[in-house]
Design a protein around this motif. Structure first.
Motif, short mmCIF file in Angstrom:
data_model
loop_
_atom_site.label_atom_id
_atom_site.label_comp_id
_atom_site.label_asym_id
_atom_site.label_seq_id
_atom_site.Cartn_x
_atom_site.Cartn_y
_atom_site.Cartn_z
N SER A 38 0.85 -1.19 0.00
CA SER A 38 0.00 0.00 0.00
C SER A 38 0.89 1.24 0.00
CB SER A 38 -0.91 0.00 1.24
OG SER A 38 -1.44 1.30 1.47
N GLU A 39 0.80 2.03 -1.07
CA GLU A 39 1.59 3.26 -1.10
C GLU A 39 1.10 4.22 -0.02
OE1 GLU A 39 3.40 6.60 -4.18
OE2 GLU A 39 1.82 5.24 -4.87
N ALA A 40 -0.20 4.19 0.28
CA ALA A 40 -0.74 5.05 1.33
C ALA A 40 -0.10 4.71 2.68
CB ALA A 40 -2.26 4.90 1.41
N GLU A 89 -1.03 15.03 -6.48
CA GLU A 89 -1.27 13.82 -5.69
C GLU A 89 -0.86 14.04 -4.23
OE1 GLU A 89 0.45 12.33 -9.69
OE2 GLU A 89 0.64 14.06 -8.36
N ARG A 90 0.19 14.82 -4.03
CA ARG A 90 0.64 15.09 -2.66
C ARG A 90 -0.34 16.01 -1.94
NH1 ARG A 90 4.03 12.43 0.32
NH2 ARG A 90 5.30 14.19 0.99
N TYR A 112 9.98 9.38 -3.80
CA TYR A 112 10.33 9.65 -2.40
C TYR A 112 11.83 9.90 -2.23
CZ TYR A 112 5.57 8.19 -1.89
OH TYR A 112 4.20 8.10 -2.03
N SER A 141 -3.52 16.13 -2.60
CA SER A 141 -4.69 15.29 -2.32
C SER A 141 -4.46 14.46 -1.06
CB SER A 141 -4.96 14.35 -3.50
OG SER A 141 -5.31 15.08 -4.64
N PHE A 142 -3.24 13.94 -0.90
CA PHE A 142 -2.91 13.18 0.31
C PHE A 142 -2.98 14.09 1.54
CE2 PHE A 142 0.69 11.58 3.10
CZ PHE A 142 -0.05 10.56 3.66
N GLN A 160 3.29 6.30 2.69
CA GLN A 160 3.15 7.75 2.87
C GLN A 160 2.88 8.10 4.33
OE1 GLN A 160 -0.03 8.30 -0.03
NE2 GLN A 160 1.31 9.61 -1.24
N ARG A 161 2.01 7.33 4.95
CA ARG A 161 1.65 7.60 6.35
C ARG A 161 2.84 7.33 7.28
NH1 ARG A 161 -3.81 7.42 8.05
NH2 ARG A 161 -5.25 7.80 6.32
N ARG A 204 -6.60 14.60 2.42
CA ARG A 204 -7.23 13.42 3.03
C ARG A 204 -6.84 13.32 4.51
NH1 ARG A 204 -5.57 10.93 -1.68
NH2 ARG A 204 -3.93 9.73 -0.62
N ILE A 205 -5.57 13.52 4.81
CA ILE A 205 -5.14 13.41 6.21
C ILE A 205 -5.73 14.56 7.03
CG2 ILE A 205 -3.16 13.32 7.78
CD1 ILE A 205 -3.47 10.88 5.98
#
Length: 288
Positions: free
Chosen positions: A93-95, A274-275, A133, A277-278, A98-99, A281-282
């Motif tokens: 999971s790329e998410a 995309e960043r 990354y 958007s992340f 990221q987290r 979301r957080i």
């Protein structure tokens, strides 16, 4: 008499601790305290020759943990480097990555992404995904746990490290390869669910040498970030942190507010959408 020791294994409300002299004890806590983590340096009081009580922990230089809307889970304390172990199979999971990177940045812990099982043909897609990354200053290391785990040794050397990742990514196999033994439990992959089987059930600290420690942690499927403050999030994005303080409103959620520097930077192509958007979301998750 009170002495000090380091927590080398955490089993919920039970622990194993090791003194500076190398003696290990089973340990419990007073009043059902659970705010201790593997890697903590703690004060202990003896019960008998094999058991001690943990009185408190000494100041930590770092604390890695996850928190969702309901509970907090301490992962490890006094860690210098976080190795996020991934592999193309089972599908990562790329998410999650990221987290974990966000949590490491917030905790002041250096992060490395390990792309394990690099000999698999499916790795090419993830090699390309994770290359972004590297532009954020995160080291990417490719390994095949059974062949070249030693490539990690220079990065581990002299630090307290933790392997973190989803189940089935090969954390314990890597740990065993580095230890030169089958100390850490390993398990296969459930092909029906395309997910790893949980094998490591608790965090365990190992000494690789006199200056180098490694914590193998249980596989995680989720990484909650509720311990972070929404207002601080921008500071934990290496590619967005230069925009902190530039929005018109100090409590900007970077969505519909006028004068949002983050949205403007995304629209101009200065930062990746995309960043943003992340980040959105957080932010939404933390403000819920």
């Amino acid at each position: 008499m009170t002495d000090t020791a380091q927590i080398t294994a955490s089993y919920g409300r039970r622990y194993t601790v090791c003194t500076p002299e190398g003696k290990t004890f089973d340990a419990t806590t007073r009043k059902k305290r659970v705010d201790f983590a593997c890697g903590d340096i703690v004060r202990i009081s003896p019960i008998n020759g094999e058991q001690v009580v943990i009185e408190d922990y000494l100041p930590r230089r770092s604390l890695l943990y996850r928190q969702d809307a309901w509970k907090t889970k301490l992962i490890a304390a006094n860690v210098d480097r976080l190795f996020i172990v991934t592999a193309a199979v089972p599908s990562p999971s790329e998410a999650f990555v990221q987290r974990a990177l966000l949590a490491a940045e917030a905790a002041g812990i250096a992060a490395v992404i390990v792309l394990n099982k690099a000999d698999l043909p499916e790795t090419a897609v993830w090699r390309e995904k994770f290359s972004f990354y590297e532009t954020l200053g995160c080291r990417i290391v490719e390994t095949c746990a059974l062949d070249n785990a030693d490539v990690l040794k220079p990065l581990l050397q002299g630090h307290t490290n933790i392997f973190l990742g989803q189940s089935g990514m090969g954390k314990s196999t890597l740990t065993n390869a580095l230890l030169g033994s089958d100390t850490a439990r390993t398990g296969g992959i459930s092909t029906a669910l395309d997910s790893g089987k949980h094998t490591t059930t608790h965090a365990q600290l190992y000494d690789l040498d006199a200056e180098t420690k490694l914590i193998d942690s249980p596989g995680l499927q989720e990484f909650g970030l509720h311990h972070l403050e929404a207002a601080d999030l921008l500071r934990y994005f290496p590619d967005l942190c230069h925009l902190a303080g530039q929005c018109r409103f100090h409590n900007c959620t970077h969505r519909a507010e006028p004068g949002c520097a983050v949205k403007a930077a995304a629209e101009s192509g200065e930062v990746r959408t995309e960043r943003v958007s992340f980040l959105q979301r957080i932010t939404d998750e933390l403000l819920r």
